[in-house]
Write a protein that holds these residues in place. Structure first.
Motif, short mmCIF file in Angstrom:
data_model
loop_
_atom_site.label_atom_id
_atom_site.label_comp_id
_atom_site.label_asym_id
_atom_site.label_seq_id
_atom_site.Cartn_x
_atom_site.Cartn_y
_atom_site.Cartn_z
N GLN A 143 51.06 91.91 9.07
CA GLN A 143 50.77 91.91 10.21
C GLN A 143 49.03 92.05 9.75
O GLN A 143 48.54 91.96 10.79
CB GLN A 143 51.16 93.60 10.46
CG GLN A 143 53.04 93.20 10.18
CD GLN A 143 53.18 94.77 10.78
OE1 GLN A 143 52.86 95.85 11.25
NE2 GLN A 143 54.96 94.43 10.41
N ARG A 144 48.48 92.53 8.79
CA ARG A 144 47.10 92.32 8.66
C ARG A 144 46.55 91.15 8.85
O ARG A 144 46.40 90.52 7.85
CB ARG A 144 46.88 93.67 7.32
CG ARG A 144 47.56 94.78 7.73
CD ARG A 144 47.17 95.38 6.33
NE ARG A 144 46.12 96.11 5.89
CZ ARG A 144 45.42 96.06 4.96
NH1 ARG A 144 46.21 97.04 4.20
NH2 ARG A 144 44.42 95.98 4.43
N LYS A 145 45.01 91.05 9.02
CA LYS A 145 44.04 89.67 9.46
C LYS A 145 43.86 89.43 7.69
O LYS A 145 43.28 88.65 7.23
CB LYS A 145 43.75 89.84 10.45
CG LYS A 145 44.11 89.63 11.86
CD LYS A 145 43.20 89.36 13.07
CE LYS A 145 43.76 89.35 13.67
NZ LYS A 145 42.70 90.14 15.48
N ASP A 146 42.84 90.94 7.17
CA ASP A 146 42.51 91.20 5.76
C ASP A 146 43.50 90.39 4.61
O ASP A 146 42.91 89.57 3.91
CB ASP A 146 41.85 91.77 5.82
CG ASP A 146 42.76 93.65 5.91
OD1 ASP A 146 44.01 93.61 6.63
OD2 ASP A 146 42.89 94.03 4.75
N TYR A 147 44.45 90.47 5.14
CA TYR A 147 45.45 89.95 3.70
C TYR A 147 45.76 88.19 3.72
O TYR A 147 46.05 87.75 3.25
CB TYR A 147 47.25 90.94 4.00
CG TYR A 147 47.62 90.49 3.13
CD1 TYR A 147 47.53 90.43 2.02
CD2 TYR A 147 49.28 89.82 4.05
CE1 TYR A 147 48.79 89.86 1.07
CE2 TYR A 147 50.29 89.07 2.68
CZ TYR A 147 50.16 89.01 1.24
OH TYR A 147 51.23 88.85 0.95
#
Length: 470
Positions: free
Chosen positions: A397-401
């Motif tokens: 759910q995280r863009k950086d991941y």
């Protein structure tokens, strides 16, 4: 009504097993024994597949009685009661735990005070010199006799850590996890000096008689032979097991009794404390056993045995947890961290933790060490580790991941500085088999990493990074 604490294994019994049952002598690295008996205890239920067994490697003067009570009148439980039991770090609701008396000891396993079947008398001076490897061979034979092919973990502190490392090195196919506590790859020169002086106190005692002091084999070993030398050797060694902080807190310069100038006794509390420790030791240990086991301990040197630490650790497949104690000056943390560093540089799976404690080397044996319990429990808790798949779902759910997933190629190795609870490394592994190790100082975060089966190093970023290979 059960009088034992709910988290105790309760009543236990010792078992004696003859390993040399084929009539042949038991071969050692230096010599042989006409027969060999090993004493051991078992806690918890062995699974049908016998794949839930944890082997405890006892330290220098400990015996097979690691947990529980031998009778309802016992006031003192086994030597590692704080760690082994239902719901404890080594959870006997999940694991079957085995601990044996070391070869050369005096609590059931064949040692110098045992009767030599060829003479009908105690071995005494005729007992052959033994090694750490010999001790491991006895443990391995015991495990095989019990029908165990693989060990869920091998755990050892101090000298027990020597044995645990030998297990992981020499029998990698048998060991899934390895926990070593307050140990190094060899004794320091300072530690060798203390050991040497202690042995001199024993062999120069007028009652030593070359090791043949067992006048009455049926009599307790503690009332025979070089008791003065053994008591003094224990007092000297006991100082090395503590820390300056612990001694100061406990005794300072308080006087426990009147000074006796004729005997040059000061009356300081630390003086009477050490005398008490020496006398108490006589009630449970044999001088010859002390000589042989400390000798074996001193000879242990992985670098000398295998040519280098790199060569020694090259065969290890087990996941390793290396726990250091901050005030341990017998097995100093900087020396112990060399184990973790070499394993890391060989791309082995290793976690390294340094627990802040005022108790010194013996801290791992004390009940007032909740951090030790939590770290060990997190490392061993398979159920928590199986639930870590949730990390990947959250990270998606995280863009950086999602960006990291694209730029880090599969089979890469990642070092995550300030890794927190290890969620990133855990998610990368489950998504793309990208291996990683975290660096973190906070103990709660470290426990969270270990619970996810994420390797983590509790190292200082300012000093630990330069030693890690690319």
């Amino acid at each position: 009504m059960n009088k034992f604490p709910a988290d105790s294994v309760g009543l236990v019994e010792a078992h004696d097993l003859k390993l040399s049952d084929d009539g042949k002598p038991w071969k050692l690295n230096r010599g042989e024994l006409p027969e060999l008996v090993v004493r051991y205890e078992v806690y918890g239920q062995m699974s049908e597949l016998k794949d839930n067994v944890i082997l405890i490697c006892a330290p220098l003067t400990a015996d097979a009685h690691a947990a529980g009570y031998h009778s309802i009148t016992d006031k003192v439980p086994g030597w590692w009661e704080p760690i082994i039991g239902p719901g404890k770090a080594i959870d006997t609701n999940k694991f079957c735990v085995i601990c044996s008396n070391n070869l050369g000891g005096c609590k059931g396993t064949t040692g110098p005070a045992s009767i030599n079947p060829q003479t009908g008398n105690p071995y005494g001076s005729q007992f052959p010199h033994i090694s750490i490897d010999d001790m491991v061979q006895v443990q391995r034979a015991l495990v095989q006799k019990l029908g165990i092919k693989n060990l869920a973990a091998v755990v050892g502190g101090s000298m027990g850590g020597f044995m645990a490392m030998k297990w992981a090195i020499d029998y990698p196919e048998m060991v899934k996890k390895c926990i070593i506590i307050a140990t190094t790859t060899r004794l320091s020169t300072q530690a060798l000096g203390f050991e040497s002086v202690g042995r001199s106190m024993i062999v120069n005692d007028p009652e030593f008689n070359g090791g043949d002091y067992y006048q009455n084999p049926d009599e307790q070993i503690c009332v025979q032979g070089p008791v003065t030398g053994l008591s003094h050797a224990r007092q000297l060694a006991h100082i090395t097991y503590l820390s300056a902080i612990a001694l100061e807190r406990k005794h300072a310069r308080h006087r426990k009794r009147e000074a006796n100038p004729d005997k040059f006794q000061t009356g300081f509390a630390v003086e009477t404390y050490l005398e008490y420790q020496g006398q108490k030791f006589l009630q449970r240990f044999d001088a010859n056993s002390y000589l042989h086991i400390t000798w074996a301990m001193d000879q242990f040197d992985l670098e000398e045995e295998y040519g280098s630490l790199a060569q020694a650790f090259s065969s290890i497949d087990a996941e390793v947890l290396n726990i250091n104690l901050s005030t341990d000056w017998l097995f100093p943390p900087p020396e112990s961290r060399l184990i973790s560093l070499e394993l890391l540089n060989q791309q082995k799976i290793v976690s390294s933790v340094e627990l802040d404690t005022p108790y010194g080397h013996d801290g791992f044996l004390l009940k007032d060490m909740p951090d030790l319990s939590s770290v060990m429990g997190s490392f061993l808790d398979k159920e928590q580790q199986e639930h870590s798949l949730e990390s990947h779902d959250l990270m998606k759910q995280r863009k950086d991941y999602l960006w990291l997933e694209k730029v880090i190629t599969p089979k890469s190795r990642v070092l995550d500085l300030g890794c927190g609870d290890g969620t990133l490394i855990d998610a990368l592994w489950h998504a793309h088999k990208i291996c990683g190790v975290g660096m973190e100082k906070d103990l709660n975060s470290i426990n969270a990493c270990l619970a996810k089966n994420v390797p983590v190093l509790q190292w200082d970023l300012n000093h630990g990074l330069s030693d890690i290979a690319d």
